[in-house]
Every structure is written in C-alpha cells, then in structure tokens.
Enzyme design. Sequence first.
Site, PDB file in Angstrom:
ATOM      1  CB  CYS A 257      -6.434   4.722 -19.571  1.00 45.34           C
ATOM      2  SG  CYS A 257      -4.867   4.416 -18.607  1.00 45.34           S
TER       3      CYS A 257
HETATM    4  N1  LIG Z   1      -2.126   1.407 -16.232  1.00 52.19           N
HETATM    5  C1  LIG Z   1      -2.152   1.787 -17.449  1.00 52.19           C
HETATM    6  O1  LIG Z   1      -2.427   1.029 -18.271  1.00 52.19           O
HETATM    7  C2  LIG Z   1      -1.808   3.211 -17.988  1.00 52.19           C
HETATM    8  C3  LIG Z   1      -1.302   3.411 -19.017  1.00 52.19           C
HETATM    9  C4  LIG Z   1      -1.010   4.825 -19.552  1.00 52.19           C
HETATM   10  C5  LIG Z   1      -0.957   5.679 -18.728  1.00 52.19           C
HETATM   11  N2  LIG Z   1      -1.514   5.529 -17.467  1.00 52.19           N
HETATM   12  C6  LIG Z   1      -1.684   6.707 -16.540  1.00 52.19           C
HETATM   13  O2  LIG Z   1      -0.419   6.652 -15.728  1.00 52.19           O
HETATM   14  C7  LIG Z   1      -0.787   7.247 -14.335  1.00 52.19           C
HETATM   15  C8  LIG Z   1      -0.321   6.240 -13.168  1.00 52.19           C
HETATM   16  O3  LIG Z   1      -1.426   4.928 -13.548  1.00 52.19           O
HETATM   17  P1  LIG Z   1      -0.691   3.477 -12.813  1.00 52.19           P
HETATM   18  O4  LIG Z   1      -1.825   2.470 -13.621  1.00 52.19           O
HETATM   19  O5  LIG Z   1       0.533   3.267 -12.989  1.00 52.19           O
HETATM   20  O6  LIG Z   1      -1.564   3.922 -11.172  1.00 52.19           O
HETATM   21  P2  LIG Z   1      -1.214   2.749 -10.156  1.00 52.19           P
HETATM   22  O7  LIG Z   1      -2.144   3.249  -9.198  1.00 52.19           O
HETATM   23  O8  LIG Z   1      -1.014   1.461 -10.739  1.00 52.19           O
HETATM   24  O9  LIG Z   1       0.193   3.434  -9.651  1.00 52.19           O
HETATM   25  C9  LIG Z   1       0.275   4.569  -9.094  1.00 52.19           C
HETATM   26  C10 LIG Z   1       1.212   4.473  -7.686  1.00 52.19           C
HETATM   27  O10 LIG Z   1       1.216   5.795  -7.385  1.00 52.19           O
HETATM   28  C11 LIG Z   1       1.478   5.719  -5.895  1.00 52.19           C
HETATM   29  N3  LIG Z   1       1.258   7.167  -5.409  1.00 52.19           N
HETATM   30  C12 LIG Z   1      -0.004   7.743  -5.128  1.00 52.19           C
HETATM   31  N4  LIG Z   1       0.310   8.941  -4.638  1.00 52.19           N
HETATM   32  C13 LIG Z   1       1.472   8.856  -4.410  1.00 52.19           C
HETATM   33  C14 LIG Z   1       2.457  10.079  -4.000  1.00 52.19           C
HETATM   34  N5  LIG Z   1       1.940  11.451  -3.631  1.00 52.19           N
HETATM   35  N6  LIG Z   1       3.753   9.874  -3.949  1.00 52.19           N
HETATM   36  C15 LIG Z   1       4.293   8.835  -4.343  1.00 52.19           C
HETATM   37  N7  LIG Z   1       3.566   7.789  -4.869  1.00 52.19           N
HETATM   38  C16 LIG Z   1       2.266   8.006  -4.810  1.00 52.19           C
HETATM   39  C17 LIG Z   1       0.515   4.690  -5.497  1.00 52.19           C
HETATM   40  O11 LIG Z   1       0.652   4.063  -4.040  1.00 52.19           O
HETATM   41  C18 LIG Z   1       0.730   3.717  -6.633  1.00 52.19           C
HETATM   42  O12 LIG Z   1       1.579   2.666  -6.335  1.00 52.19           O
HETATM   43  C19 LIG Z   1      -2.247   7.524 -14.554  1.00 52.19           C
HETATM   44  O13 LIG Z   1      -2.220   9.044 -14.531  1.00 52.19           O
HETATM   45  C20 LIG Z   1      -2.859   6.754 -15.594  1.00 52.19           C
HETATM   46  O14 LIG Z   1      -4.100   7.301 -16.202  1.00 52.19           O
HETATM   47  C21 LIG Z   1      -1.811   4.131 -16.981  1.00 52.19           C
END
Ligand SMILES: NC(=O)c1ccc[n+]([C@@H]2O[C@H](COP(=O)([O-])OP(=O)(O)OC[C@H]3O[C@@H](n4cnc5c(N)ncnc54)[C@H](O)[C@@H]3O)[C@@H](O)[C@H]2O)c1
Length: 415
Positions: A257
């Site tokens: 992030c």
């Molecule tokens: N990690 C954090 O602390 C956090 C906190 C707040 C917001 N966010 C935001 O949330 C979003 C997700 O982050 P995350 O950390 O959970 O990512 P992540 O990489 O841990 O998880 C994302 C998941 O989406 C899957 N994926 C990718 N393309 C896909 C598709 N087309 N269809 C279905 N699944 C698909 C991936 O395989 C993965 O399992 C981002 O925008 C991030 O900026 C993250």
Amino acid sequence: MKIAIVGLGYVGLPLAVAFAEAGHEVIGLDTDPRKVEGLNAGKSHIEDVPDAALAPLTERFHATTKRAELASCEAIVICVPTPLTSSREPDLTYLIDSATALSGVLTEGQLVVLESTTYPGTTRERLQPILEESGLRVGEDFHLAFSPERIDPGRTDYTVKTTPKLIGGITPSCTERARELYSLICNEVVVLSSPETAELSKLLENIFRSVNIALVNELAQLCDRLEIDVWEVIDAAATKPFGFMRFDPGPGMGGHCLPVDPFYLAFKAREHDFYPEFIELAGKVNQTQPAFCVERIERALNEREKPVKGSKILLLGLSYKAGVGDIRESPALKIAKRLIELGGDVSYHDPHVPHASELGLDSVLPSEAIEEADVVGILTAHPELDYEEVVSTARLVVDFRGVTRGIDARNLVQL
Ligand SMILES: NC(=O)c1ccc[n+]([C@@H]2O[C@H](COP(=O)([O-])OP(=O)(O)OC[C@H]3O[C@@H](n4cnc5c(N)ncnc54)[C@H](O)[C@@H]3O)[C@@H](O)[C@H]2O)c1
C-alpha cells in the site's frame, strides 16, 4: 445473504471469513488454483486467518476458480491487487480482468463493491463501463459502490467489525445497498457522497502515513549526523498529549500500500495538470532510506576495519513489517540486494519468510548464524526474537527498528 468475494488475499480472505462468521453464505473466487485448493482443504495462506477459523465455516464458505458461480450471489466484493507497472503507473490489469469476467455473468439485482485501493474515478470511469457491457444499467439493474479496505495485517485491536467502514455509491440506491451489506459485519458504516470521495479518503489515509514516515526517516538521517538519538527525540515529542502523532523511523517503507498508493494519486493529478510535489517528495525520501541503511552497515563494519566485501552479514527480518510474511516492496529486499552487490556474504532469518526467491536465499536458523556473523542488521521487529540475546551473542548489531532501545552495549549501533 449469498456473497462473493473476488480475490482471496490479505484483504479478501478476512472479509470472506467475517461474512461467513456472521452466518452468510460466501463464495470466494480466486484465479490462483493453489489458494483455492488450500482453502477448500481448510488451509489458510494468510496469517490473520488461522486454519482454526476456517474449520467451523465449511458449510458456509467455499473457494472456487469458476466465475460462473458469481451469478447466484446477491453481492460481489472485488479485492484484487492494484500494483504499479514497471514505469510506476497504476496497473489496473487485475481489476479490469476481474470486472470483465464479472460482466459476463452479472445478473439483475446484484450489488458490486470495489475494495481495492485506487485513484479517484476508477469505480465510475473504469469499472462501471465494463460492467455495463453486460447490457445492465447501474442504479437501475445493478448497484455499484466503492468501499476501501482499511485492514492492517497483523493487527488484532481493530478488526473488520470494529473499524468504521467508508462507502460511496454511484447512485443513492447503490449507497443504500452497500450500507445494508456492510452493516451485516461492521459496527459503524460511514456514508459518503460519492465513490470518488471514498477512493480519495483511502489514499489520504495512506499518504498521511507515507508523509509522516518520510518525515521521521529524514529526521533519523539528520540525527545520525548530529549524533542525537532519534528515538529519544521521538519519545520526548510523543509525551505531548495533543497536536503530535507518533511515527517511527525504520529501514524504509514497504508493503503493497504505502509505497504504491501515492503514485495512484499522482497519476490522476497529472491528468489535471497538477503535480502533487509534497506527496512525491515523501516517496523520494522514503526511497533513499534503504541506501542510508546500507551505508550505515558499511560504516559500522568500517569502524571495525572490515569491508562489506566478504563479510558475513545476517539480516534479521525480511518482511516489511513485524508479525507478517509479506515481502512486497519490502525495504529489506533492497538492502539485501545492495549488500550482495557489494560482495557481502548475506544471509537472513525471518520466522515468517522461509524462502526469498528474489534473493535466492532460504531463512537460516538464528542461533549459530548470529554468532558467526560479522554484523547483524535488525530490519523487522518480529516479536519472536529476543533482542537482548541477539546483542549479547553477536559481534556487531545495527538496529534499524529501535527494538534494542534501553540496551547499552559497545557492539550495538542504533538508527
Ligand atoms: N494488504 C493490505 O494490507 C491492504 C490493506 C488495505 C487495502 N489493500 C488493497 O486491497 C487490494 C488487495 O490487496 P491484497 O493485499 O489483499 O492483495 P493479495 O495479493 O494478497 O490478494 C489478491 C488476490 O487476488 C487474486 N486475484 C488476482 N487477480 C484476480 C482475478 N482476476 N480474479 C480473482 N482473483 C484474482 C490473487 O490470486 C490474490 O489471491 C489492493 O488494492 C490493496 O492495495 C491492501
């Protein structure tokens, strides 16, 4: 309700569990078959969701790679990654792919919510047109809103339930549907006037952290020159009960992030001939911090008449923050790579990161490695380690996390 979560990562999986624990039927869609198989076998890939949390949910939660299963859900929440391209521009590929897959199965009456962090305008300008390719109209045939995820992996004092949830819909009826959805699992839902407001609020939260971390990192670099203890300065300032919020310096900013989000806003700003210099400066300062840490390790070795080249350097912690195994954008990787380039004999120990393919290294056992190292660099404040023991066993320790504060030892260098 029957709810689908698209993307079962750090954000999506805890959310899926929260809805299932509240008694709803949840389908988790992910493109990674290993994660899907693991979850259906009761194995979690996210630290914040222990296997034991999945066990009682087998009746209500299952994972799938088949987008057709989305058709039967009342609400679909998208939590896919929003990284940067190699030229540091927003990479909406995952978002567009998931939206395109969804538009093929979108059915009347469904609510779609985007949770991925992104620039203001994404929900309306990018997501809505793709979903409307289904022939359905937003606000009439289906509903669409943005609701940023505020999860902080590893944190237990604030959860999905106890952290207020922001929502902004395309139309008032979209907002109302989203409010109803999140009221199922969140104690407080905060209704905003538009998706753009919700999108920008999330960026403000993260940029606020990025700017303040840059400020204390810069102060740490200055304190090094002034020979003033930066930790003592911050502790002192933090005694002020108003008008000051504590941020700690470290080896640099990491995670999915904070290093990424400012670029999302800068991209949008450029479309309007606006250059957010303040935000970009914070990013720049934070990016110099790993180089400063390498130089600090070099200097500490030099004081003991050792070059980096050929020295045994043990890094404690590779993940970007304590208690998690996430190494995305971790400054520790940059530090390790640079030390390897300089000829250092680098190894690492991280209880949460058994392998680091980026470095071609596996985590070593700390006991012998600490004794053998010419220098031990503390890069992540993982709670599993006894830092007093580290200082008493190692030849030389450089602490970039302030975990050895209070220890007075000749072999200890602190940021
Ligand atoms: N990690 C954090 O602390 C956090 C906190 C707040 C917001 N966010 C935001 O949330 C979003 C997700 O982050 P995350 O950390 O959970 O990512 P992540 O990489 O841990 O998880 C994302 C998941 O989406 C899957 N994926 C990718 N393309 C896909 C598709 N087309 N269809 C279905 N699944 C698909 C991936 O395989 C993965 O399992 C981002 O925008 C991030 O900026 C993250």
